[in-house]
Motif scaffolding. Sequence first.
Motif: not given
Length: 293
Positions: A105-111, A145-150
């Motif tokens: 979630c850091s590399l590929f998400g909203p973090e 791959e879909r990941i669950t992030c905040n």
Amino acid sequence: MTILLVLAGCLPVETERESLVTGPRILAVRSEPPESKPGESVTYEALVVTPDGEPEGAAMRWAFCAAPKPLTENGSVSTACLGDAVRPIVGASASVTAATPPDACSLFGPEAPPGDFRPRDPDATGGFYQPVRVEAMQRTAFVLERITCNLPNAPLDVAVELAERHVPNRNPKLLPLHAFVNGASASLDALPAGADVRFEVGWRAEDAEVYPTFDPRKQVLVDQREALRVSWYATAGAFESDVNGRATNDMETTVSNGWRAPDEPTRVFLWLVLRDGRGGTDFAGYALDVTPP
């Protein structure tokens, strides 16, 4: 955005239609589950094919991409992930199991990622994706791959509501393929040479899932419904359409496609790949016998 399959490397330019299999191909990767939290175990299964069918025992290499995509690059995955910016996954078969990286979630998400990168924006379905690299038979592909992030940039009450209502995506399921010639049901092991064949395939009604996503403009959750699409592949003959499906507002659960059988008797391999709007995938393969008319 759905799961994307991106061919990479020094490959010859394709002049044939996408649906025609004339050499080794990685057609799809199915992950179970198709949406995961960082640290959760996921099983990946690749559909690798050749003009002679699905090869047995093909050596494969798997890895998680470990480099965010710079803003200066237009592709879905950073070009660095074609090199050493990966985390190898143990296993050399068509199916492997590995834990989603804890910093996904850091590399590929909203973090906030490290370095001169900005957090990723979600796609139209509110999703973020961890790229996974797979190599087989001198072909390279990436699956997302879909990941669950905040939930980013949302009021606290909306974020809490989404956490309560969120159900991770599930893979759709292909139902058996049916063939028709001149309007009559036909056997897959006796399709007349040169015939115009009509194929029909479907999925379960519950496979078009309804899910909540955040509308940043209105600052509220809105419900969306998944679209589904089928990609068609064969080692001979010609399809009317390479891809077809049903839009989010279309309640039908089947699609059909025309296929002109080869003019001479032969065995043809056919594959179907079903994808939903959030990255869920299913696939199936069939051996067709084209017989004298």
